[in-house]
Enzyme design. Structure first.
Site, short mmCIF file in Angstrom:
data_model
loop_
_atom_site.label_atom_id
_atom_site.label_comp_id
_atom_site.label_asym_id
_atom_site.label_seq_id
_atom_site.Cartn_x
_atom_site.Cartn_y
_atom_site.Cartn_z
N LYS A 1 0.84 -1.21 0.00
CA LYS A 1 0.00 0.00 0.00
C LYS A 1 0.87 1.25 0.00
O LYS A 1 0.62 2.20 -0.74
CB LYS A 1 -0.90 -0.02 1.24
CG LYS A 1 -1.52 1.32 1.56
CD LYS A 1 -2.30 1.31 2.84
CE LYS A 1 -1.52 1.49 4.11
NZ LYS A 1 -1.18 2.88 4.50
N ASN A 2 1.91 1.27 0.85
CA ASN A 2 2.69 2.49 1.02
C ASN A 2 3.66 2.75 -0.13
O ASN A 2 4.33 3.79 -0.16
CB ASN A 2 3.43 2.47 2.36
CG ASN A 2 2.46 2.63 3.52
OD1 ASN A 2 1.29 2.97 3.31
ND2 ASN A 2 2.91 2.36 4.73
N ARG B 1 -8.34 -0.71 5.08
CA ARG B 1 -7.56 0.36 4.45
C ARG B 1 -6.24 -0.16 3.91
O ARG B 1 -5.71 0.38 2.93
CB ARG B 1 -7.26 1.46 5.47
CG ARG B 1 -8.47 2.28 5.82
CD ARG B 1 -8.07 3.44 6.69
NE ARG B 1 -7.06 4.25 6.00
CZ ARG B 1 -6.56 5.37 6.46
NH1 ARG B 1 -6.97 5.84 7.62
NH2 ARG B 1 -5.65 6.03 5.79
N ASP C 1 5.37 0.45 11.94
CA ASP C 1 4.19 -0.25 11.42
C ASP C 1 4.16 -1.73 11.81
O ASP C 1 3.19 -2.43 11.50
CB ASP C 1 4.14 -0.13 9.89
CG ASP C 1 3.84 1.29 9.44
OD1 ASP C 1 3.43 2.11 10.27
OD2 ASP C 1 4.03 1.57 8.24
N ARG D 1 1.32 14.36 13.38
CA ARG D 1 1.75 14.18 11.99
C ARG D 1 1.69 15.45 11.14
O ARG D 1 0.96 15.53 10.15
CB ARG D 1 0.93 13.06 11.32
CG ARG D 1 1.03 11.76 12.08
CD ARG D 1 0.26 10.65 11.42
NE ARG D 1 0.92 10.12 10.24
CZ ARG D 1 0.39 9.18 9.47
NH1 ARG D 1 -0.76 8.67 9.74
NH2 ARG D 1 1.06 8.74 8.42
N CYS E 1 -4.10 12.71 13.43
CA CYS E 1 -4.87 11.48 13.24
C CYS E 1 -4.67 10.62 14.47
O CYS E 1 -3.95 11.01 15.40
CB CYS E 1 -4.49 10.76 11.95
SG CYS E 1 -2.99 9.82 12.06
C1 EPZ Z 1 4.55 6.83 6.30
O1 EPZ Z 1 3.78 7.87 6.87
C2 EPZ Z 1 3.64 5.63 6.20
N1 EPZ Z 1 2.51 5.96 5.35
C3 EPZ Z 1 3.20 5.21 7.60
O2 EPZ Z 1 2.41 4.04 7.48
C4 EPZ Z 1 4.43 4.90 8.44
O3 EPZ Z 1 4.02 4.58 9.75
C5 EPZ Z 1 5.35 6.12 8.46
O4 EPZ Z 1 5.69 6.50 7.10
C6 EPZ Z 1 6.66 5.87 9.21
O5 EPZ Z 1 7.32 4.78 8.65
C7 EPZ Z 1 2.65 5.91 4.03
O6 EPZ Z 1 3.70 5.60 3.50
C8 EPZ Z 1 1.44 6.22 3.21
P1 EPZ Z 1 6.65 10.25 8.19
P2 EPZ Z 1 4.31 9.38 6.81
O7 EPZ Z 1 6.49 11.51 7.43
O8 EPZ Z 1 5.03 9.59 5.55
C9 EPZ Z 1 7.03 13.52 11.65
C10 EPZ Z 1 0.55 2.65 7.90
O9 EPZ Z 1 0.07 2.11 8.92
N2 EPZ Z 1 6.90 14.52 10.58
O10 EPZ Z 1 7.82 9.40 7.91
O11 EPZ Z 1 3.15 10.26 7.15
C11 EPZ Z 1 5.76 12.70 11.86
O12 EPZ Z 1 4.83 13.36 12.68
C12 EPZ Z 1 1.04 4.08 7.95
O13 EPZ Z 1 0.62 2.10 6.79
C13 EPZ Z 1 7.02 15.88 10.89
O14 EPZ Z 1 7.20 16.26 12.05
O15 EPZ Z 1 5.31 9.37 8.04
C14 EPZ Z 1 6.32 11.44 12.47
O16 EPZ Z 1 6.54 11.63 13.85
C15 EPZ Z 1 0.77 4.76 9.24
N3 EPZ Z 1 6.92 16.79 9.88
C16 EPZ Z 1 7.67 11.27 11.77
O17 EPZ Z 1 8.00 12.57 11.27
C17 EPZ Z 1 6.72 16.42 8.59
O18 EPZ Z 1 6.63 17.30 7.71
C18 EPZ Z 1 7.68 10.28 10.61
O19 EPZ Z 1 6.59 10.58 9.73
C19 EPZ Z 1 6.61 15.05 8.29
C20 EPZ Z 1 6.71 14.12 9.30
#
Ligand code: EPZ
Length: 418
Positions: free
Chosen positions: A22-23, A398, A306, A122, A117
């Site tokens: 999915k990701n 999802r 995850d 996030r 969320c």
């Molecule tokens: C991706 O989310 C995945 N989703 C998530 O999978 C996964 O848990 C996550 O990466 C971490 O591996 C998809 O790929 C669609 P991040 P993403 O930006 O990209 C902070 C699942 O269950 N952050 O790497 O949204 C954020 O709050 C889902 O399949 C900022 O502060 O995650 C978090 O603490 C859930 N500012 C950390 O970084 C930003 O601009 C990592 O988030 C962006 C992120």
């Protein structure tokens, strides 16, 4: 609302095919906005989030054909809208992945701010700051990111923190920027490499995807491509835990064992038998007692957030105290309360959990709260004594393809109740 009912305690054996990730599918679909030619994706998972991205692309003007359940062809000759509306973004945060491509190819994007969320706040500040450095003019007002640009221009961008979506958004945007872009402190997940592979076959010039520093030489246009989405390592990890809990011999087919190296090693340390070939993994539950295990979630190649909830279920069956530290999302222990209702003994202190094992689990009515937390409840139901009914199954749908059918195929007593 659909529920899943599981009668626990059945042994599992046989083969299960792992679907596309999915990701990786979601950014690949967003990347199709970067060209006016068709982008054909295969090994697409049949999950709700893919359906949501499909709806968003249709709304933007993409013409979509689906020759089969696991294939999609996306062509965006011209856009009918630049707007990713709140109704779609609120149901799926990955909708923000259209921001970079819309801006790079069309010079304009209006994307609802995702907001918090269930698993955490996030923010998307890293996406926004990076696009501004590429030359976009961005305003945040009324809950929307309004972005405009003439042609984006290459520059050096260092992420303040490792972000998967941020790396993907900027990688896509930089492909059509004028000149060279260097991205530093990038996420190194296999899904980033998969996106770069697709972009490269569309004509992008990218070096270093999968490393901390990615270099992109911008081109004037991208073209048609065909791409097979990589196998889902999180789905695979979930079936590995099932095999570890109640597996006589479970074989995962069509997966990439190298993407599960950290997880397989953890299972072996706990006492589970895991063997792999080039594209399959065999897992059996331990002959002797399972051992407690400590881990901390981290960006790839560290222990994936995850996979945290699923491994916690296994650790409820291990002897001794296991310590888990969740470093990626601040609210990713929602499964703990539900596991507690099934008999698990887990203490929570902020982002730290201590699992006291082993504890026999007993079936109960439980509530799914987010995607991976829901998967963990299915796993708990498989090993629990008696019947478990999981409510709010839409969270599972999802991101897990036909989960009840796949587990039933392995011999589990599981059904969907509508
Ligand atoms: C991706 O989310 C995945 N989703 C998530 O999978 C996964 O848990 C996550 O990466 C971490 O591996 C998809 O790929 C669609 P991040 P993403 O930006 O990209 C902070 C699942 O269950 N952050 O790497 O949204 C954020 O709050 C889902 O399949 C900022 O502060 O995650 C978090 O603490 C859930 N500012 C950390 O970084 C930003 O601009 C990592 O988030 C962006 C992120």
């Amino acid at each position: 609302m659909d529920k899943i009912r599981i009668a626990g305690g059945r042994r599992l054996s046989g083969k299960v095919r792992i679907g596309g990730a999915k990701n990786a599918a979601l950014p690949a679909m967003a990347a199709s906005l970067l060209t006016d030619e068709p982008v054909h994706l295969s090994n697409l998972p049949d999950v709700w989030d893919v359906g949501t991205m499909r709806r968003l692309l249709l709304r933007l003007g993409t013409s979509v054909t689906q020759p089969s359940l696991h294939e999609i062809s996306l062509t965006t000759e011209s856009l009918s809208s630049h707007d990713a509306p709140y109704e779609l973004v609120k149901t799926m945060r990955a909708s923000v992945l259209v921001l970079g491509p819309l801006l790079a190819r069309h010079g304009k994007a209006r994307v609802s701010l995702p907001g918090g969320c269930a698993i955490g706040a996030r923010p998307i500040d890293q996406h926004v700051a990076g696009l501004e450095k590429l030359g976009a003019r961005i305003t945040l007002a009324h809950g929307f990111v309004d972005a405009e640009a003439d042609r984006l221009h290459g520059t050096t961008i260092r992420f303040d923190q490792v972000t998967v979506g941020g790396t993907e958004n900027l990688l896509m945007a930089a492909c059509l920027a004028r000149g060279e872009t260097i991205l530093e402190n990038c996420a190194r997940e296999p899904e980033i490499v998969d996106l770069a592979t697709l972009l490269t076959s569309m004509g992008a010039v990218i070096e270093g995807a999968g490393a901390e520093r990615i270099c992109i030489k911008g081109v004037d246009r991208l073209h048609s491509a065909t791409h097979s989405i990589l196998p889902d390592r999180i789905e695979a990890a979930t079936y590995l835990v099932a095999g570890a809990l109640v597996g006589d011999e479970v074989e995962l087919q069509g997966c990439r064992p190298e993407h599960l190296a950290t997880f397989s090693e953890a299972l072996r340390t706990i006492g589970v038998s895991v063997e792999h070939n080039e594209d399959s993994i065999r897992v059996r539950s331990a002959q002797g007692a399972l051992k407690a295990f400590d881990f901390e979630t981290a960006p790839y190649p560290g222990f994936a957030t995850d996979m945290q909830a699923q491994l916690m279920v296994l650790l409820t069956q291990a002897h001794g105290q296991s310590h888990i530290v969740e470093t990626i999302f601040e609210n990713r222990f929602m499964h703990v309360a539900e596991l507690g209702r099934m008999g698990a003994r887990v203490e929570l202190h902020g982002n730290r959990a201590t699992v006291h094992g082993p504890t026999p689990l007993s079936g109960a009515n439980v509530m799914a709260t987010d995607l991976r937390a829901s998967a963990c409840l299915v796993l708990a139901g498989l090993v629990a004594e008696g019947e478990t009914v999981i409510d709010r199954v839409y969270h599972i749908d999802r991101g897990y393809e036909h989960i009840e059918e796949k587990f039933a195929g392995l011999g589990a007593d599981v059904e969907r109740i509508v």
